[in-house]
Design a protein around this motif. Structure first.
Motif, PDB file in Angstrom:
ATOM      1  N   ASP A  75       0.864  -1.173   0.000  1.00 57.44           N
ATOM      2  CA  ASP A  75       0.000   0.000   0.000  1.00 57.44           C
ATOM      3  C   ASP A  75       0.905   1.228   0.000  1.00 57.44           C
ATOM      4  OD1 ASP A  75      -1.898   1.974   0.285  1.00 57.44           O
ATOM      5  OD2 ASP A  75      -3.006   0.922   1.861  1.00 57.44           O
ATOM      6  N   VAL A  76       0.891   1.969  -1.073  1.00 60.97           N
ATOM      7  CA  VAL A  76       1.816   3.087  -1.241  1.00 60.97           C
ATOM      8  C   VAL A  76       1.477   4.249  -0.306  1.00 60.97           C
ATOM      9  CG1 VAL A  76       2.814   4.715  -2.893  1.00 60.97           C
ATOM     10  CG2 VAL A  76       2.324   2.383  -3.602  1.00 60.97           C
ATOM     11  N   ARG A  77       0.211   4.408   0.062  1.00 63.17           N
ATOM     12  CA  ARG A  77      -0.159   5.523   0.948  1.00 63.17           C
ATOM     13  C   ARG A  77       0.622   5.496   2.271  1.00 63.17           C
ATOM     14  NH1 ARG A  77      -4.903   8.642   1.198  1.00 63.17           N
ATOM     15  NH2 ARG A  77      -5.816   8.982  -0.844  1.00 63.17           N
ATOM     16  N   PRO A  78       0.544   4.436   3.073  1.00 65.95           N
ATOM     17  CA  PRO A  78       1.332   4.457   4.319  1.00 65.95           C
ATOM     18  C   PRO A  78       2.838   4.469   4.066  1.00 65.95           C
ATOM     19  CG  PRO A  78       0.196   2.358   4.083  1.00 65.95           C
ATOM     20  CD  PRO A  78      -0.296   3.252   2.992  1.00 65.95           C
ATOM     21  N   ARG A  79       3.268   3.915   2.940  1.00 66.79           N
ATOM     22  CA  ARG A  79       4.697   3.935   2.612  1.00 66.79           C
ATOM     23  C   ARG A  79       5.183   5.376   2.444  1.00 66.79           C
ATOM     24  NH1 ARG A  79       9.176   1.960   3.811  1.00 66.79           N
ATOM     25  NH2 ARG A  79      10.643   1.541   2.143  1.00 66.79           N
ATOM     26  N   LEU A  80       4.302   6.237   1.905  1.00 67.05           N
ATOM     27  CA  LEU A  80       4.641   7.649   1.715  1.00 67.05           C
ATOM     28  C   LEU A  80       4.266   8.491   2.935  1.00 67.05           C
ATOM     29  CD1 LEU A  80       3.453   8.181  -1.987  1.00 67.05           C
ATOM     30  CD2 LEU A  80       5.782   7.788  -1.165  1.00 67.05           C
ATOM     31  N   GLY A  81       3.768   7.849   3.986  1.00 72.33           N
ATOM     32  CA  GLY A  81       3.381   8.583   5.184  1.00 72.33           C
ATOM     33  C   GLY A  81       2.044   9.284   5.047  1.00 72.33           C
ATOM     34  N   LEU A  82       1.201   8.813   4.144  1.00 69.12           N
ATOM     35  CA  LEU A  82      -0.111   9.412   3.899  1.00 69.12           C
ATOM     36  C   LEU A  82      -1.195   8.597   4.605  1.00 69.12           C
ATOM     37  CD1 LEU A  82       0.384  10.022   0.071  1.00 69.12           C
ATOM     38  CD2 LEU A  82       0.491  11.736   1.899  1.00 69.12           C
ATOM     39  N   PRO A  83      -2.346   9.228   4.884  1.00 70.03           N
ATOM     40  CA  PRO A  83      -3.433   8.489   5.545  1.00 70.03           C
ATOM     41  C   PRO A  83      -4.005   7.399   4.637  1.00 70.03           C
ATOM     42  CG  PRO A  83      -4.173  10.687   4.897  1.00 70.03           C
ATOM     43  CD  PRO A  83      -2.699  10.618   4.612  1.00 70.03           C
ATOM     44  N   ARG A  84      -4.615   6.402   5.265  1.00 72.83           N
ATOM     45  CA  ARG A  84      -5.246   5.305   4.515  1.00 72.83           C
ATOM     46  C   ARG A  84      -6.366   5.849   3.634  1.00 72.83           C
ATOM     47  NH1 ARG A  84      -2.979   0.449   4.917  1.00 72.83           N
ATOM     48  NH2 ARG A  84      -2.025   0.000   6.911  1.00 72.83           N
ATOM     49  N   ARG A  85      -6.736   5.070   2.616  1.00 74.91           N
ATOM     50  CA  ARG A  85      -7.807   5.417   1.693  1.00 74.91           C
ATOM     51  C   ARG A  85      -9.107   5.595   2.463  1.00 74.91           C
ATOM     52  NH1 ARG A  85      -5.646   1.972  -0.544  1.00 74.91           N
ATOM     53  NH2 ARG A  85      -4.148   2.814  -1.950  1.00 74.91           N
ATOM     54  N   GLU A  86      -9.875   6.614   2.118  1.00 76.49           N
ATOM     55  CA  GLU A  86     -11.131   6.910   2.810  1.00 76.49           C
ATOM     56  C   GLU A  86     -12.268   6.024   2.330  1.00 76.49           C
ATOM     57  OE1 GLU A  86     -11.908  10.997   2.092  1.00 76.49           O
ATOM     58  OE2 GLU A  86     -10.122  11.684   3.137  1.00 76.49           O
ATOM     59  N   GLY A  87     -13.179   5.746   3.235  1.00 75.95           N
ATOM     60  CA  GLY A  87     -14.430   5.082   2.884  1.00 75.95           C
ATOM     61  C   GLY A  87     -14.292   3.726   2.228  1.00 75.95           C
ATOM     62  N   GLY A  88     -13.200   3.046   2.462  1.00 77.01           N
ATOM     63  CA  GLY A  88     -13.031   1.711   1.901  1.00 77.01           C
ATOM     64  C   GLY A  88     -12.940   1.686   0.385  1.00 77.01           C
ATOM     65  N   LYS A  89     -12.532   2.796  -0.230  1.00 77.18           N
ATOM     66  CA  LYS A  89     -12.388   2.827  -1.692  1.00 77.18           C
ATOM     67  C   LYS A  89     -11.377   1.778  -2.129  1.00 77.18           C
ATOM     68  CE  LYS A  89     -13.408   7.703  -2.442  1.00 77.18           C
ATOM     69  NZ  LYS A  89     -12.881   8.979  -2.932  1.00 77.18           N
ATOM     70  N   ALA A  90     -11.713   1.076  -3.195  1.00 79.22           N
ATOM     71  CA  ALA A  90     -10.830   0.032  -3.715  1.00 79.22           C
ATOM     72  C   ALA A  90      -9.614   0.650  -4.396  1.00 79.22           C
ATOM     73  CB  ALA A  90     -11.588  -0.851  -4.704  1.00 79.22           C
ATOM     74  N   ALA A  91      -8.495   0.000  -4.228  1.00 74.51           N
ATOM     75  CA  ALA A  91      -7.245   0.475  -4.835  1.00 74.51           C
ATOM     76  C   ALA A  91      -7.013  -0.223  -6.164  1.00 74.51           C
ATOM     77  CB  ALA A  91      -6.080   0.195  -3.898  1.00 74.51           C
ATOM     78  N   MET A  92      -6.268   0.438  -7.025  1.00 68.60           N
ATOM     79  CA  MET A  92      -5.799  -0.167  -8.265  1.00 68.60           C
ATOM     80  C   MET A  92      -4.399  -0.704  -7.992  1.00 68.60           C
ATOM     81  SD  MET A  92      -7.912   1.112 -11.168  1.00 68.60           S
ATOM     82  CE  MET A  92      -6.806   0.525 -12.338  1.00 68.60           C
ATOM     83  N   SER A  93      -3.986  -1.697  -8.782  1.00 69.95           N
ATOM     84  CA  SER A  93      -2.671  -2.314  -8.610  1.00 69.95           C
ATOM     85  C   SER A  93      -1.797  -2.051  -9.818  1.00 69.95           C
ATOM     86  CB  SER A  93      -2.808  -3.833  -8.452  1.00 69.95           C
ATOM     87  OG  SER A  93      -3.433  -4.153  -7.248  1.00 69.95           O
ATOM     88  N   VAL A  94      -0.591  -1.578  -9.557  1.00 69.80           N
ATOM     89  CA  VAL A  94       0.420  -1.443 -10.592  1.00 69.80           C
ATOM     90  C   VAL A  94       1.478  -2.481 -10.257  1.00 69.80           C
ATOM     91  CG1 VAL A  94       2.124   0.063 -11.668  1.00 69.80           C
ATOM     92  CG2 VAL A  94      -0.044   1.020 -10.878  1.00 69.80           C
ATOM     93  N   VAL A  95       1.585  -3.506 -11.087  1.00 67.38           N
ATOM     94  CA  VAL A  95       2.508  -4.608 -10.820  1.00 67.38           C
ATOM     95  C   VAL A  95       3.862  -4.277 -11.421  1.00 67.38           C
ATOM     96  CG1 VAL A  95       2.931  -7.081 -11.112  1.00 67.38           C
ATOM     97  CG2 VAL A  95       0.585  -6.246 -10.800  1.00 67.38           C
ATOM     98  N   VAL A  96       4.883  -4.348 -10.569  1.00 66.82           N
ATOM     99  CA  VAL A  96       6.252  -4.060 -10.985  1.00 66.82           C
ATOM    100  C   VAL A  96       7.142  -5.235 -10.606  1.00 66.82           C
ATOM    101  CG1 VAL A  96       5.995  -1.556 -10.768  1.00 66.82           C
ATOM    102  CG2 VAL A  96       6.812  -2.871  -8.816  1.00 66.82           C
ATOM    103  N   GLU A  97       8.260  -5.362 -11.316  1.00 65.94           N
ATOM    104  CA  GLU A  97       9.241  -6.385 -10.969  1.00 65.94           C
ATOM    105  C   GLU A  97      10.447  -5.688 -10.356  1.00 65.94           C
ATOM    106  OE1 GLU A  97      11.656 -10.200 -12.824  1.00 65.94           O
ATOM    107  OE2 GLU A  97      10.350  -9.035 -14.109  1.00 65.94           O
TER     108      GLU A  97
END
Length: 165
Positions: A75-97
């Motif tokens: 989850d990139v939000r907490p990694r960047l020190g940002l608050p969790r997604r509001e209202g249970g909004k679904a996240a998109m995934s960017v798959v990287v190697e």
């Protein structure tokens, strides 16, 4: 994602005419525009079924199954020190190697692939939020907005950095 990679191929002739072009998959996290080099992106996925991993760091949302491979979801939000997604909004995934492992970067939304001229690339300005500076390779100024280029290696380096939170 093959369309994005094909788009990168189409951008190659333009690169020789107007300086080097760099292609980025754009995404939004907490209303901030970010980019990741298109060649590091393996796939873009909609909301996924993610299994929690007990005792994992807060940035590790869990794991998901991608065509038979187990992928760690970050989850990139907490990694960047940002608050969790509001209202249970679904996240998109960017798959990287990264280092022969697949990771899913959970972001708010995924945009388009942008081809940007390398001459417009700038180092991180001193005014860039310190939470972003640790994970940014640089920036592009785009028509009144700022595209922060994320460093996938820094995002996925959990061992050499103390948590800011």
């Amino acid at each position: 994602m093959s369309a994005a990679k094909n788009g990168a191929d189409r951008g190659s002739p333009a690169a020789s005419n107007s300086g080097e072009q760099r292609d980025y998959v754009t995404m939004t996290i907490a209303d901030q525009l970010f980019g990741i080099p298109v060649l590091t992106v393996q796939d873009v996925l909609g909301p996924q079924n993610i299994a929690r991993v007990p005792l994992a760091p807060k940035e590790v949302a869990g794991s998901l199954n991608l065509r038979g491979r187990i992928v760690t979801a970050i989850d990139v939000r907490p990694r960047l020190g940002l608050p969790r997604r509001e209202g249970g909004k679904a996240a998109m995934s960017v798959v990287v190697e990264h280092e022969n492992e697949l990771y899913s970067l959970l972001v708010d939304s995924v945009g388009e692939v942008l081809s940007l001229n390398s001459r417009d690339y700038q180092r991180n300005p001193p005014t860039l939020d310190p939470r972003l500076r640790d994970f940014s390779d640089g920036i592009y100024r785009l028509n009144g907005s700022l595209l922060v280029v994320l460093s996938v290696a820094s995002l996925l380096d959990f061992g050499n950095r103390s948590d800011a939170a």
